[in-house]
Design an enzyme around this catalytic site. Structure first.
Site, PDB file in Angstrom:
ATOM      1  N   ARG A  55       0.822  -1.212   0.000  1.00 26.36           N
ATOM      2  CA  ARG A  55       0.000   0.000   0.000  1.00 26.36           C
ATOM      3  C   ARG A  55       0.858   1.264   0.000  1.00 26.36           C
ATOM      4  NH1 ARG A  55      -3.126   2.391   4.206  1.00 26.36           N
ATOM      5  NH2 ARG A  55      -2.823   0.608   5.578  1.00 26.36           N
ATOM      6  N   TYR A 108     -16.321  21.033  -9.700  1.00 27.98           N
ATOM      7  CA  TYR A 108     -16.716  19.750 -10.276  1.00 27.98           C
ATOM      8  C   TYR A 108     -17.859  19.171  -9.443  1.00 27.98           C
ATOM      9  CZ  TYR A 108     -15.478  14.718 -11.230  1.00 27.98           C
ATOM     10  OH  TYR A 108     -15.458  13.386 -11.541  1.00 27.98           O
ATOM     11  N   ASP A 180      -7.786  21.958  -7.811  1.00 24.23           N
ATOM     12  CA  ASP A 180      -8.047  20.897  -8.780  1.00 24.23           C
ATOM     13  C   ASP A 180      -7.434  21.355 -10.103  1.00 24.23           C
ATOM     14  OD1 ASP A 180      -9.020  19.127 -10.686  1.00 24.23           O
ATOM     15  OD2 ASP A 180     -10.968  18.910  -9.716  1.00 24.23           O
ATOM     16  N   LYS A 205      -7.929  11.435 -16.588  1.00 23.67           N
ATOM     17  CA  LYS A 205      -8.159  12.279 -17.751  1.00 23.67           C
ATOM     18  C   LYS A 205      -6.927  12.306 -18.666  1.00 23.67           C
ATOM     19  CE  LYS A 205     -12.182  13.577 -15.901  1.00 23.67           C
ATOM     20  NZ  LYS A 205     -12.190  12.918 -14.575  1.00 23.67           N
TER      21      LYS A 205
END
Length: 390
Positions: A55, A108, A180, A205
């Site tokens: 992790r 968003y 962002d 994206k």
């Protein structure tokens, strides 16, 4: 190194690649050690790109984290299973019960839902603010304000924010700023040079670029990196080595893809601006955009995502417009090689601190890598369907 060269070499040190071109995919949960001394060393350096537990990451993850830091300029980068997780991970790393968050009104939509449906329930006070407020954001600061969240441009309505003005106010009050930065990707805007503390991206994206991986990143400056890293780890955030590898591969072509996306999108935007059905085109690189001066100052280029507003249109007309496209596909997300189209009838429902000035439907486009003439023909046919449905 220049930008394009840096994209090719970022995260490709020999410690990750060995004798091959790309860092190999290293999948792991358990990391094993031959000696107690090795285990102790890994434990003491588990936050410094030393394999400790799956992790925490493997060399594949470390290579991507290093590449994002090289490109954006942060002191460290945490990986998440998607962009929304990166946003929630960054916010929850710096907010607790009783704190106050200033959230941009053009955020968003999933970010707004996170605030209204989760953070508010945790006892976090949230104030939405006008994205164009600039330094006047000082009037909204409370004694318990801990975070200011920015998104520039807004990913639906494309308002530009005066990032340096807001971050300057935040520093005066010791408030963390989170941006962002997905629209700009790691190369069109340098958030840390603008005073931002945390830069969040949906790597789903443009970084990945092929619509086949969910991934998020959050980079931090030196002051905030340790807290972001440890809190994100405590909340269990991690990403697969395969997805990290795919993101690294996507980085290598990011610049050439963005150039084509941006060039084609501007052609489409200018074409739309001449249409009699169109009220306005919301593309920050257009001289007519109210935030164009901020865009020119803070960004080095544009991409394929923008919106336009129709003068009028019923639900039936909008459905006729978006259905039956030959090349534009209906679907969420963006940043892949394909062109996408979505529509929103009531933008005002997605904001609370500002009034949306237009009454007509909003249509958002992502301009992909198809030939732009084919895309224009597709839109021409869409307008024909739109007008016939009136």
């Amino acid at each position: 190194m220049k930008k394009d060269t840096r994209l090719i070499h970022a995260g490709r040190s020999k410690s990750y690649t060995g004798s091959v071109v790309n860092p190999p995919v290293v999948r792991a949960s358990t990391i094993v050690f031959d000696t107690f001394a090795q285990l102790k060393h890994a434990t003491q350096n588990r936050g410094n790109r030393v394999p400790f537990y799956g992790r925490r990451g493997t060399d594949t993850h470390f290579a991507l984290q290093e590449a994002i830091c090289e490109l954006e300029g942060g002191a460290g980068c945490a990986l998440y299973p998607c962009g929304a997780a990166a946003i929630s991970g960054a916010l929850l790393a710096f907010l607790k019960n009783g704190d106050h968050l200033l959230m941009v009104d053009s955020a968003y939509e999933p970010t707004r839902s996170l605030c209204d449906k989760l953070l508010a329930g945790l006892g976090i006070d949230i104030t939405y603010y006008d994205p164009q407020i600039g330094a006047a954001i000082s009037s909204l600061i409370k004694p318990n304000t801990r975070v200011i969240f920015l998104e520039s441009p807004g990913s639906l309505t494309f308002e530009m924010q005066d990032i340096p003005a807001i971050t300057a106010v935040a520093r005066q009050h010791n408030i963390v700023t989170i941006l962002d930065n997905t629209w700009a990707s790691p190369i069109l805007c340098k958030p840390f040079e603008l005073g931002v503390d945390i830069s969040v991206q949906s790597a789903t994206k443009y970084i990945v670029g092929h619509s086949d991986v969910m991934l998020g990143t959050a980079s931090a400056n030196e002051k905030h990196w340790l807290q972001l890293r440890e809190h994100s780890y405590l909340m269990g955030y991690c990403a697969s080595a395969d997805d990290a590898y795919t993101a690294l591969r996507g980085l290598r072509t990011l610049s050439v893809r963005l150039k084509q996306h941006g060039q084609s999108a501007l052609k489409v935007a200018n074409w739309l601006a001449q249409r009699p059905e169109v009220e306005t085109v919301l593309h920050p690189a257009l001289p007519t955009h109210p935030g164009n001066s901020l865009f020119q100052r803070d960004f080095s280029g544009s991409n394929g995502l923008f919106s336009f507003v129709l003068k009028q249109g019923s639900q039936q007309q909008v459905e006729a417009f978006v259905e039956g496209m030959a090349h534009f596909k209906m679907g969420f997300s963006w940043g892949g090689y394909e062109s996408l189209i979505t529509a929103t009838m009531k933008v005002q429902n997605l904001r609370s601190a500002t009034t949306w000035p237009y009454s007509g439907p909003l249509i958002r486009l992502h301009i992909g890598l198809e030939d732009v003439e084919d895309l224009l023909a597709d839109l021409e046919a869409a307008f024909s369907r739109f007008n016939q449905a009136s």
